[in-house]
Design an enzyme around this catalytic site. Sequence first.
Site, PDB file in Angstrom:
ATOM      1  CD  GLU A 294      -2.967  -0.669   0.454  1.00  0.00           C
ATOM      2  OE1 GLU A 294      -3.192   0.169  -0.087  1.00  0.00           O
ATOM      3  OE2 GLU A 294      -4.040  -1.899   0.297  1.00  0.00           O
ATOM      4  NE  ARG A 298      -3.509   3.010  -0.753  1.00  0.00           N
ATOM      5  CZ  ARG A 298      -4.998   2.884  -0.034  1.00  0.00           C
ATOM      6  NH1 ARG A 298      -5.135   4.114   0.082  1.00  0.00           N
ATOM      7  NH2 ARG A 298      -5.484   1.486  -0.400  1.00  0.00           N
ATOM      8  CG  ASP A 427      -6.416  -6.251  -7.423  1.00  0.00           C
ATOM      9  OD1 ASP A 427      -5.709  -6.971  -6.836  1.00  0.00           O
ATOM     10  OD2 ASP A 427      -7.311  -5.932  -6.567  1.00  0.00           O
ATOM     11  CD  GLU A 563     -10.376  -1.330  -8.225  1.00  0.00           C
ATOM     12  OE1 GLU A 563     -11.620  -0.388  -7.427  1.00  0.00           O
ATOM     13  OE2 GLU A 563      -9.571  -1.060  -8.044  1.00  0.00           O
TER      14      GLU A 563
END
Length: 663
Positions: A294, A298, A427, A563
Site C-alpha cells: 500500500e 500510494r 488482481d 476500477e
Amino acid sequence: MYPPPPPAPHRDFISVTLSLGESYDNNKSRRRRSCWRKWKQLSRLQRNVILFLLAFLVLCAFLSYTHLSSQWKALGGSPTEGERLRVEMPGLKPANPPVLPAPQKADASPENMLTMLPQKPWKHIRRGPPRLQIRAPNIDTKDGTQGEDKEQVAAPRDTRQEETPQRTVISWRGAVIEPEQGTERPSRRVVASTVPSVPAARMQTDPGSPNARQKGVIEAFLHAWKGYCKFSWGHDELKPLSRSFSEWFGLGLTLIDALDTMWILGLKKEFEEARNWVSTKLNFEKDVDVNLFESTIRILGGLLSAYHLSGDSLFLRKAEDFGNRLMPAFSTPSKIPYSDVNIGTGVAHPPRWTSDSTVAEVTSIQLEFRELSRLTGVKKFREAVENVTRHIHSLSGKKDGLVPMFINTHSGLFTHLGVFTLGARADSYYEYLLKQWIQGGKTETQLLEDYLAAVQGIKAHLLRRSEPKKLTFVGELAHGRFSAKMDHLVCFLPGTLALGVHHGLPTEHMELALALMETCYQMNQQMETGLSPEIAHFNTFSQPGLKDVIVKPADRHNLLRPETVESLFYLYRFTGDRKYQDWGWEILQSFNKHTRVRSGGYSSINNVQSIHKPEPRDKMESFFLGETLKYLYLLFSDDRDLLSLDHYVFNTEAHPLPIWSPV
Ligand code: DMJ
C-alpha cells in the site's frame, strides 16, 4: 369438540430451586448453615451445573471489563464517535467496520503449520491504528512555520543504534509485533544516490482549457480537497462526517496520493501548498509500521509521478528516502518480502497471524521500485523486486497461468493452493505482468508469457455468462468449484486487456474487454444509487424477475473505488466510443448524489441499494483523489496526448510512470 390434549412430551431437565425459606431470619450463621445444607442436598450434576454457570459469569465479567477499560483508555474520556455524529449529522450513521478487508487466517492444516513461524502469545491488543479519530487541527496550521526546504536524501542518521533494543511495535493492522518475528534492525542505512541519472519526463502537452465534464471533475476534486484541507490536513484520510481524520501510516497519505491529480487537473495553487507540506512536514524518520504494497503504490508511486510531471527533484529525493526505508521487507529467507516494515526502525515482519504474504502485494510493487532504480542509478531496488518476479515465474501451484492468493515468506511456496480469483489478493499480479512488460519497452518476454498464459487461464476457468442479460463475468474457483462471485476490484481487467491490445496483443482480448466493461457498468447501473457494490454475485439461472447482479447484505458497500472508471478511461481512449464517457458521467453524478458531504469531502457508503439510506461510512479513501477523480478527468478528455498511453504506464494507484523506450 376439542381434541384431547396431546401427551406431555418427555423432557430431561435439571431443576434448581434456590429458596430463601419460609421466614426471613437475619441471623447470618443460621443462613450460612441453611445454604450449606441446601447445597449438600443438591445432586453432583446440579452442583456442577451451578459451578459451571458461575465460572462462565465470572469470565464474561472479566472479558467485558478488559474490553471496556481499553475503550475508555482509547477514548480518553471524550465523547464517542457515535455521540459526536449524532450531534453533528442527525440521521447519519458512521461506518462500523474498518474499511480494509481483514486478512484471512492462515490455513491451520498441518502442512502449513510446519512453515509458520513460532508465534508468541499476544500481550496487548489495540484495534486499528494508533491515534485514530483524533480531532483535526485548525486549517490555519497547515502551512506550518518552517518555510525552508530542509530535507535532504543524505543517509539518515543511524540513531536507531542508541535506542532501546527489542521494542515491540504496533502494526497498522493493530497486531503487536515481536521483533524476533521479523527482520533484524539494520545496523546501517544504505547511502542513497542524490542525483537522478535520467532527466525527468514532463507532461506531453498543456492540457488546455477543460471541457464541461472535466470542469465537473475539477469541482468534485476541489470539494473533496476542501474537506481534506479543513479537517485532516497532513493526515492520512478524511472522515468527512465527523470532520476529523484517521491515520493509517501517519504520512499524509491522501495529500501524497493526490499530488499528480492536482497537477493533471491544473490545480497549481493546491499543488504548491501540498508541495510545501511535503517539503517542510513530511518526515519518514518515524517509528511506524507501513504495509509494503500500500505504501509503495500510494506513496512511492505518488512521489515518483509527482516528480515526473513537475520535474521537482524534491519528490525524487523523498521517493528515494522512502524506498530505502522499505528495503528491509525483502530480507526474508525466500526473498519474498514481508507484508509490513517499520520505516523508522527498519524492522520488517509478516502479519501477526501468519508468515504468508499476499501474492498481489508482492507482485505489484515492481513498476515503482524499477523506476526508482532507473532514476537513481541504485540497482538494489530493481534487483529486489525482480527476484520476486523471477521466483514466481518458475513456481508451481499455478493453474494455467492463474496464481493462488498467498505465498510463504520462508519457504517461498504458494499456500492455500487451489483457490483462484481475479479479485482481492491476486488482481494486480495480472495487471503488473502486462504493465512491467510495457514499462520495460516490451523486451522482457517472461512477463508477456505469464500474462498471456493468465488470460488463457481466465478464459478457460473463470468466465461465465449471467441471466437474463447474458453478461460476461469473471467468477472464482475454489478446489474445482466455481463461484459466480466478482469483486468490483476485478473491473480493472477490461482496461488492462484493452491496454494490452493497444500494445500489440491479440485482438480477441479486446472482445473480452468490451464484454467485461459492459458487465462492470451494469454492476453500477443495476443498483439503486448507480454505484457498484464491493462484491457482486451473478445470477446464472433463467428465472423470471431475477436481475443479473445479486448483492448480499455484507457486500453492498461502496468505497469510492476507481476500477470501473479506470477501465472506462482505457476503453474510451482506444475505441473513441462516447458511450463510455456517458457511463463515467453517470457514475460521477451518482457519487455527487449519494456520497458527497456538504461540509467538504465524499464518504464511502454502506448500502448502494438504498437511495434514502445509503449510510455513509465516514471515510474518504485516498484513492478517491488519487485514482477515481483522475481517471474520470482523463476519461472526459479528448486529447490522446494528455498522458499518452504510448509514453506512460499507470501504476495500480493511477500514478503515471514513463515507459522507458516508447515504441
Ligand atoms: C487501490 O489502492 C489500488 O487500485 C489497488 O490496486 C486496489 N485497491 C485500491 C482501489 O480500489
